[in-house]
Scaffold this motif. Structure first.
Motif: not given
Length: 619
Positions: A450-461, A481-483
């Motif tokens: 779900a995160l990979s589909q909607h949150n492409q701006l994710l930089n910290t997990l 998630c390229k960032y």
């Protein structure tokens, strides 16, 4: 005082071991006095003085005074001699060992005993210049190369002061276009001005005094608390400006946490009032509700407030804050164990502009308080509830529905969180950049997808301790998630080298990667990681604690990571000191943290084996 006395023509004599200069003038006077005084312990003082005065049509007096002193007694005698109608006089003042005798030559002298101590102790100064009158200062270097034998007398315990005659043209009598200042060359002027008092020239001092109040206030606004308190002790003028409320817009009292008590906060509040915008009381455990109430009453414009680890804070404090501080945008209540859901309700009612809140380790916070906060503070950007075990899926869903601009969410150790709330969060909060769900053991790969589909701006997990995550979920993240810059995968025990291959190709900005206790990671996985686009110039921290399959080959692969600054290798049993030494030779700035268990002592093959070890024998 010296400048005023010289300008008015009054005479001064020092009798306390200091220096006295007697001057009189019948008209306006202008000029300067220079004294070069050595530190205490020196025996010689020299200087020069020149004055110009006018009276009537055109008359000028030039004076020269020479002093040599030896003090051993308190008796004194004064004598004066005049030289008729001559306008040019030479004056000498001699203070001898047993008695003090003064010979003063001038056209009009006033020897008032009340002025005898005005400049006593001036020898403690380093280099001072007193300007008086309206003319430009006259600067003459001290002439000590050819002292007059009749005037200079010194011994091992005596102090001598000599003033040489320096004829000058009266500056006041000249037109402005022809006025000159002394007879010094530019090099001499520069040398004289380099002799400073406390490291600043007289010109610098004058410029500082002429600075507008607004400029000084702007300068003070960049200082911290300690520097402001020091500036307040310079002079009365600086004291007023340094303690002005506009200089105290941002205050951090963490360094003084043990000394800060309620009255201190109340005094700061009353002084700063509406100027205060940011206040950090982190760790000030003596601060209670009364202090926060006073703060809220006086500082209505406060925007950032840090009350973390203030153990005495209760809901009464947040009630006062919500009532008076409507402009509050960020509040930190970390480890305030007495805070309950009521505090979140108060903040939601009175602080609609709230964008950041931290209620970590506030064990009394539940889904009711979070729901009230989400409904009232729709501009919320950052929410942290680390260790709040009562926060569940309903609380997270309320945040997702009412706060769509959420960017940072920390749910560390919120053990009841499941995939349903994370999927709702990912769908409703597309601006999410930082997410921590460590120790949320019930999450699965569905959350990562779900995160990979909607949150492409994710930089910290941070997903430490999420043992249900596998290579499938991280493969989806690597594609979208390229960032991603920081990832904590500690104790994700099901991931393999395939995860590292996906991250190496899909996350070119990866800076920090934690793989501790990922027991299936091998040297091949590290090889995939080092061949990725992030490894050579971006990757700076790699943690591989308790990865039992890692060998020296891993360190050989890491040689290509030129920006690598730290690597953790605790309990990697197959790593040797030789490989670490080779890695340091290629990367001299790297910090390697490793632990090597002591070697097992060899078995006893000969002789009689003791029945008890040494410890047992002692017991």
């Amino acid at each position: 005082k010296l400048s005023g006395m010289l300008a008015s023509g009054e005479g001064m004599i020092s009798d306390g071991g200091g220096v006295g200069v007697g001057i009189s003038s019948s008209g306006g006077a202008s000029g300067s006095v220079e004294l070069l005084c050595p530190p205490s312990g020196s025996s010689s003082i020299s200087g020069s003085a020149s004055f110009s005065s006018s009276c009537g049509a055109s008359s000028s007096n030039t004076h020269s005074t020479a002093v040599s002193s030896e003090s051993n007694n308190n008796s004194s005698s004064n004598g004066s001699s005049h030289s008729g109608n001559n306008n040019n006089h030479n004056a000498s003042l001699q203070l001898n060992g047993i008695g003090k005798s003064s010979n003063i030559s001038n056209s009009n002298i006033n020897n008032n005993h009340n002025n005898s101590n005005i400049i006593s102790g001036i020898c403690n100064s380093i280099w001072r210049s007193a300007n008086f009158g309206s003319a430009t200062p006259v600067i003459n270097p001290p002439d000590i190369t050819h002292p007059s034998p009749k005037i200079m007398e010194s011994s091992s315990d005596s102090t001598s002061l000599s003033f040489s005659i320096a004829p000058e043209i009266c500056v006041a009598d000249q037109p402005p276009s022809q006025r000159t200042v002394g007879t010094n060359t530019p090099e001499e002027l520069q040398e004289d001005q380099s002799q400073t008092f406390l490291g600043t020239t007289e010109l610098d001092d004058e410029l500082i005094k002429q600075l507008p109040k607004e400029v000084l206030l702007r300068v003070f606004s960049y200082l911290d608390v300690v520097s402001l308190c020091r500036c307040a002790q310079v002079c009365k003028y600086w004291n007023v400006l340094a303690l002005d409320g506009s200089s105290w817009q941002k205050i951090n009292l963490f360094d003084f946490q043990r000394d800060i008590e309620g009255p201190v906060i109340e005094n700061i509040s009353q002084r700063c009032r509406g100027f205060l915008k940011s206040l950090s009381l982190r760790g000030c455990q003596s601060v209670g509700d009364q202090s926060v109430r006073t703060l809220a009453n006086h500082c209505h414009n406060i925007e950032h407030l840090d009350l973390s680890e203030c153990k005495k804070i209760t809901d009464i404090s947040t009630q006062s804050i919500s009532r008076y501080c409507s402009k509050l945008t960020a509040i930190n209540l970390d480890s305030c164990s007495n805070i309950t859901d009521n505090s979140l309700k108060y903040l939601s009612d009175g602080c609609p502009n709230l964008m950041e809140i931290n209620v970590s380790w506030c064990h009394l916070i539940s889904e009711n308080g979070v729901e009230a906060l989400a409904r009232g503070c729709v501009k919320l950007r950052k929410f942290s509830s680390k260790g709040c075990k009562q926060i569940n899926d309903n609380a997270i869903m309320c945040l997702a529905i009412y706060c769509p601009d959420l960017m940072v969410l920390n749910l560390h150790s919120c053990e009841t969180i499941s995939d349903s709330s994370i999927r709702q969060l990912a769908a409703n909060c597309p601006k999410l950049q930082k997410l921590c769900v460590s120790k949320c053991a019930d999450l699965t790969d569905l959350s990562l997808m779900a995160l990979s589909q909607h949150n492409q701006l994710l930089n910290t997990l941070e997903v430490s301790g999420c043992r249900n995550f596998t290579d499938i979920g991280f493969q989806a993240l690597g594609r979208s998630c390229k960032y991603l810059e920081r990832m904590d995968l500690e104790e994700c025990s099901q991931i393999t080298d395939l995860t590292l291959a996906h991250l190496a190709t899909g996350c070119p900005s990866l800076e920090k990667l934690t793989l501790s206790h990922c027991e299936l990671i091998t040297d091949d996985g590290i090889r995939h990681l080092t061949t990725g686009s992030c490894a050579a110039e971006i990757l700076s921290v790699l943690e591989l604690d308790n990865c039992p399959l890692i060998t020296d080959r891993t360190l050989e692969h890491l040689v290509s990571c030129h920006n690598l600054q730290r690597i953790e290798l605790f309990d990697c049993q197959l790593i040797t000191r030789t490989a670490i030494r080779k890695l340091k030779n290629h990367l001299p700035n790297i910090k390697v943290h490793a632990y090597f268990a002591p070697g097992t002592p060899p078995a006893v093959t000969t002789g009689h084996r003791p029945r008890y070890c040494r410890c047992c024998e002692i017991l």
